[in-house]
Design a protein around this motif. Structure first.
Motif, PDB file in Angstrom:
ATOM      1  N   VAL A 248       0.821  -1.221   0.000  1.00 46.23           N
ATOM      2  CA  VAL A 248       0.000   0.000   0.000  1.00 46.23           C
ATOM      3  C   VAL A 248       0.848   1.261   0.000  1.00 46.23           C
ATOM      4  N   THR A 249       2.137   1.127  -0.239  1.00 44.23           N
ATOM      5  CA  THR A 249       3.005   2.294  -0.262  1.00 44.23           C
ATOM      6  C   THR A 249       4.001   2.171  -1.411  1.00 44.23           C
TER       7      THR A 249
ATOM      8  N   LYS B 191       4.090  -1.625   6.556  1.00 43.90           N
ATOM      9  CA  LYS B 191       3.580  -1.493   5.193  1.00 43.90           C
ATOM     10  C   LYS B 191       4.657  -1.725   4.140  1.00 43.90           C
TER      11      LYS B 191
END
Length: 231
Positions: free
Chosen positions: A36-37, A122
């Motif tokens: 997600v990054t 993450k």
């Protein structure tokens, strides 16, 4: 009288007649996996065909900056905890406003620590369930977050049949009814599995109704046809 008996037998034959259905073998569970990054991939631990277990690390991004920030956040938080405890033990020496200000700074430091831990987490991609890697669209050194494709596709070991049959028979097919098919033309006896799920909505384009049956050991993507045997 004979005509009535014949009519009843005919109706029973219609009601309990086998129903033609097509099938496609799919994974019971599948997931398109992404981080997600944005970041640069530093490690990939799997390839297409790799068997993985739930929570296993699949890939990691370069997280040196995030880990350095996390260590600083830990240091700041622990320093403020120790300082607050000293002040609290000597509360009679310090005014209430000083303690309240220090408590506020401690809460901010705790929030910053949690945020840093989340950022580090993450930077890794782990398996949400046990299964096999079916697709891999990333290499070490690639930048994540720049394409629409999933980095990895994971499918479960367990498989299912996705059945499609004429919606006219919506009220004749029930959960528990057998679906029988032959995996290939060489087999003399069909394989039968029980229907485990019936979709509640008719597919608008095909006008077909869909159902599922579990417990098959056939290659994902295989398709064919067979017969549903209403009870």
């Amino acid at each position: 009288m004979q005509k009535i008996v014949t009519l009843i037998i005919g109706l029973c034959t219609v009601v309990f007649a086998d129903i033609y259905a097509t099938y496609e073998v799919k994974a019971l569970k599948e997931a398109s996996l992404n981080v997600v990054t944005q970041g640069i991939v530093s490690t990939i631990n799997v390839d297409v065909g790799s068997h993985v277990t739930k929570s296993q690390l699949l890939l990691a991004l370069n997280d040196k900056e995030e880990k350095a920030a996390l260590e600083m956040a830990k240091s700041d938080y622990h320093f403020l905890v120790a300082q607050y405890q000293r002040y609290e033990n000597s509360a009679e020496v310090f005014d209430k406003n000083t303690l309240e200000k220090l408590r506020s700074e401690l809460e901010k430091a705790k929030s910053a620590l949690l945020l840093s831990e989340e950022k580090v987490a993450k930077m890794k991609l782990t398996a949400p369930f046990s299964g096999v890697i079916a697709e891999k669209n990333i290499e070490v050194g690639d930048m994540t977050g720049t394409g629409a494709k999933a980095l990895l596709k994971l499918v479960s070991h367990e498989k299912k049949l996705l059945l499609a049959f004429d919606s006219r028979f919506a009220y004749d097919v029930h959960v528990g009814d057998p679906f029988c098919f032959k995996k290939d033309a060489k087999e003399s006896q069909p394989l039968c599995v029980n229907i485990t799920k019936i979709y509640p909505v008719i597919h608008q384009e095909s006008k077909k109704l869909y159902a599922e049956a579990n417990g098959v050991d056939v290659i994902i993507g295989t398709f064919g046809d067979g017969m549903i045997q209403p009870k």
